[in-house]
Design an enzyme around this catalytic site. Structure first.
Site, PDB file in Angstrom:
ATOM      1  N   CYS A 179       0.600  -1.530   0.346  1.00 58.33           N
ATOM      2  CA  CYS A 179      -0.160   0.097  -0.407  1.00 58.33           C
ATOM      3  C   CYS A 179       0.996   1.052  -0.599  1.00 58.33           C
ATOM      4  O   CYS A 179       0.654   2.385  -0.635  1.00 58.33           O
ATOM      5  CB  CYS A 179      -0.774  -0.052   1.149  1.00 58.33           C
ATOM      6  SG  CYS A 179      -0.089  -0.476   3.140  1.00 58.33           S
TER       7      CYS A 179
ATOM      8  N   HIS B  92      -2.846   5.948   4.247  1.00 56.23           N
ATOM      9  CA  HIS B  92      -1.458   6.896   4.783  1.00 56.23           C
ATOM     10  C   HIS B  92      -1.303   7.759   4.288  1.00 56.23           C
ATOM     11  O   HIS B  92      -1.968   8.377   2.663  1.00 56.23           O
ATOM     12  CB  HIS B  92      -0.844   5.345   3.953  1.00 56.23           C
ATOM     13  CG  HIS B  92      -0.928   3.770   4.512  1.00 56.23           C
ATOM     14  ND1 HIS B  92      -1.502   3.572   5.799  1.00 56.23           N
ATOM     15  CD2 HIS B  92      -0.052   3.037   3.658  1.00 56.23           C
ATOM     16  CE1 HIS B  92      -1.046   2.407   5.448  1.00 56.23           C
ATOM     17  NE2 HIS B  92       0.041   1.863   4.753  1.00 56.23           N
TER      18      HIS B  92
END
Ligand code: A2P
Length: 345
Positions: free
Chosen positions: A128, A241
């Site tokens: 990711c 994130h």
């Protein structure tokens, strides 16, 4: 033509996003089969307004399936790869099991779409943090080669799965109520805390997450001259994130040019209001397909070097969305190409 699609790990944090993304993008699904472990077999989840009962994953699950979206752990992916591929079902795998296998394409559609088409039954979905960074790095790299990136990441709970997301909420509640809380999903207290990434530590002092970012980026960009060093940190954020990237180029990359490239880049939104000191935040990106970028500035300590701030939804572009885009490239693209060929014939 539609496809029979199965989701391996359908009850997990990424699994439920697979269901939503298939629905939202109107992926041509004929039948959807939801698979998980024995623990959650019998649970019901909704797809296109209809109940679907979760079934236990077995080696026979892939019969008559065209596409399997895996997000259940590296072990499950390794254990079931052969059954899936032998059944003629395309495996798009969100685990790290096959990412560095030279036979398996590792794909970010905005970067290396052609690699997906050369698959031999399995496409790996990158880490990711890597995907989110590359959405910002690649359009810049295409214009002026990147030599080195120093990354600091601020990673959400979702990367560690559904249990970690619950742990963040439960431990925060316990902290506010003054009650003791023993961490289970993560190794350290998470409420009002942060810690270096919990992936296994390696002999050279980097954790696996940091090495994944370096190695996967090189494979995806097919350019070993790009060197990346990262410090990955788990922060108490649910699903988005953030990354601070210090990027050294082989030649000058003016700030204005970088902004222009990022504004045009697919999957990227520049979000900022300099006067108000307003830059992308996790709450801006949560639930969004695009990766958000801002704070592009010249590093005052090094020539040809920029600092860039990037934020992306870990469960979407960092996982489910990217995987489904890979499947679209191969399956939906092929159907469209066949239609054009048939029309021309
Ligand atoms: P289950 O709900 O039955 O445990 P997360 O990444 O959020 O932790 O989710 C992991 C997903 O992988 C869940 O859907 C989980 O199902 C599934 N899973 C874990 N182990 C297995 C297994 N051995 N076989 C099939 N699915 C599994």
């Amino acid at each position: 033509m539609g496809f029979n699609v199965c989701i391996v790990g359908a009850t997990g944090a990424v699994g439920v996003e697979f269901i939503k993304v298939l629905e939202r993008r109107n992926f041509p699904v004929d039948k959807l089969l939801l698979l998980a472990s024995k623990r959650s077999a019998g649970t019901t989840l909704q797809f296109r307004g209809k109940d679907h009962v979760v079934q236990e994953l077995t080696h026979d699950s892939f019969k008559s399936q065209h596409l399997a979206l895996f997000s259940a752990s590296g072990k499950v992916s390794r254990d079931y790869r052969d059954s899936c591929v032998k059944a003629g079902c395309l495996m798009v795998d969100n685990s790290s099991a096959f990412r560095m296998d030279p036979e398996v394409p590792l794909v970010v559609p905005e970067v290396n779409p052609d690699a997906a088409k050369a698959h031999k039954g399995v496409i790996a979905n990158p880490n990711c943090t890597t995907i989110i960074a590359l959405l910002a790095l690649y359009p810049l790299h295409r214009a002026v080669p990147i030599r080195r990136v120093v990354a600091a990441t601020y990673q959400a709970a979702s990367g560690a799965g559904h249990a970690a997301m619950e742990e963040l909420q439960d431990s925060t509640r316990a902290w506010l109520d003054g009650k003791p809380f023993t961490p289970k999903a993560l190794p350290h207290p998470y409420a009002f805390n942060l810690f270096p990434h919990n992936s296994p530590m390696t002999d050279n002092g980097y954790c696996e997450e940091e090495l994944k970012m370096a190695r996967e980026s090189v494979k995806i960009m097919a350019d070993p001259s790009v060197r990346i060093t990262a410090t990955c940190v788990r922060v108490p954020v649910l699903r988005t994130h953030a990354e601070a990237l210090n990027i050294e180029f082989a030649a000058p990359m003016p700030v204005a040019r970088a902004y222009e490239l990022l504004r045009k880049a697919p999957g990227v939104t520049v979000l900022e209001d300099r006067a108000r000191n307003r830059w992308p935040m996790p709450i801006d990106a949560a639930g969004e397909d695009d990766v958000f970028v801002g704070r592009v500035r010249q590093d005052l300590t090094l020539p040809n070097t920029l600092d860039v701030w990037v934020v992306g939804d870990q469960l979407l572009k960092g996982a489910a969305l990217n995987a489904i885009q890979c499947a679209e490239l191969v399956l939906v693209g092929a159907v469209a190409r066949n239609k054009v060929a048939a029309a021309k014939a």
